[in-house]
Motif scaffolding. Sequence first.
Motif, short mmCIF file in Angstrom:
data_model
loop_
_atom_site.label_atom_id
_atom_site.label_comp_id
_atom_site.label_asym_id
_atom_site.label_seq_id
_atom_site.Cartn_x
_atom_site.Cartn_y
_atom_site.Cartn_z
N ASP A 83 0.83 -1.21 0.00
CA ASP A 83 0.00 0.00 0.00
C ASP A 83 0.87 1.26 0.00
O ASP A 83 0.46 2.29 -0.56
N TYR A 141 -2.94 -1.69 -9.23
CA TYR A 141 -3.59 -2.99 -9.05
C TYR A 141 -2.67 -3.95 -8.29
O TYR A 141 -1.44 -3.85 -8.38
N LEU A 147 -7.58 -5.94 2.45
CA LEU A 147 -7.41 -5.02 1.33
C LEU A 147 -8.36 -3.84 1.42
O LEU A 147 -7.97 -2.68 1.15
N PHE A 191 -8.42 -0.57 -0.81
CA PHE A 191 -8.48 -1.26 -2.09
C PHE A 191 -9.92 -1.66 -2.40
O PHE A 191 -10.68 -2.01 -1.50
N LYS A 223 -7.97 -3.07 -6.76
CA LYS A 223 -7.50 -1.79 -7.27
C LYS A 223 -7.46 -0.77 -6.15
O LYS A 223 -8.38 -0.67 -5.34
N LYS A 224 -6.36 -0.03 -6.09
CA LYS A 224 -6.19 1.00 -5.07
C LYS A 224 -7.06 2.20 -5.41
O LYS A 224 -7.03 2.72 -6.53
#
Length: 285
Positions: A150, A158, A199, A204, A249-250
Amino acid sequence: MRSAFRAKPPRYPTSWDDFPAGEHIRDAVNTVCSDYAERIFGYHFAKLGSLSAVINLNTSPIRHHINQVPFDNQFGCQSDDNTASINTTDNNVAPSQSKDESRESTISRENTIVGQSHSLPFSENSIDGFLLANELDFAQDPHEILREVDRVITQNGYVIISGFNPLSLAGIAKFLPVKRGNILHDARFFTSYRIKDWLQLLGFEIVEQRQVLFSTLFFQQRWKGAAKLQHYLASYLPWCSAVYVILAKKRVIPMTAIKPKRSLKPRFSAVGASVRTSTVNRSGR
């Protein structure tokens, strides 16, 4: 959130060959990861761990791939807390080898970094995509690895994560006295729900998840009708697959200035002479 730290680190696999069905696991994970990688654009892609380093992502639009492994078998070196990079060239490729063959033979040497996954030697917001092929299953502290991912991933980057499903035949066989020396007995076997929860806490968004391989993974797959059975189980019993692959996906919410709900009126106003009043006063005189 329940801690996933383990005082004693599990045994770490050096390659997919450490698993009895390692070739089948690698091929299944490779197929899904290649499909996911086609959606990821950018400049840099990092593959963390020995298992991720051998996953072929030639279909990825990103051409610069970095392999970070805890040790390199070809050089016989192992990393400590301080990461060390390996500088390699392609000058020793035989003239008779094609470009594709030379790429496959040196895939673990070019762009390879020897270091731990929980200490990434990358700057913040520098990596567009990550691949963690069963890396969290053999991590002492998976939270620390995800926090590092992160930290260095770009906005809207991604991450692809594969793992062993405890709600499967493989998860049950892990607790049975079957091939006790097998490294699968040391795997963590986190549920996909737990991985997705970690996540989402880091910001995410879960884009997609696929379930592959319906077997114990402790034996080689030799039955000819296995392909048809795999397709049937994937359609009707996806929750009991031995391996899952997650694409996330962030998401970064941009900061915007807060506008006032209503316009503010000034407390004071300039006071001028009234022309009408002065005219009236003069006429009265």
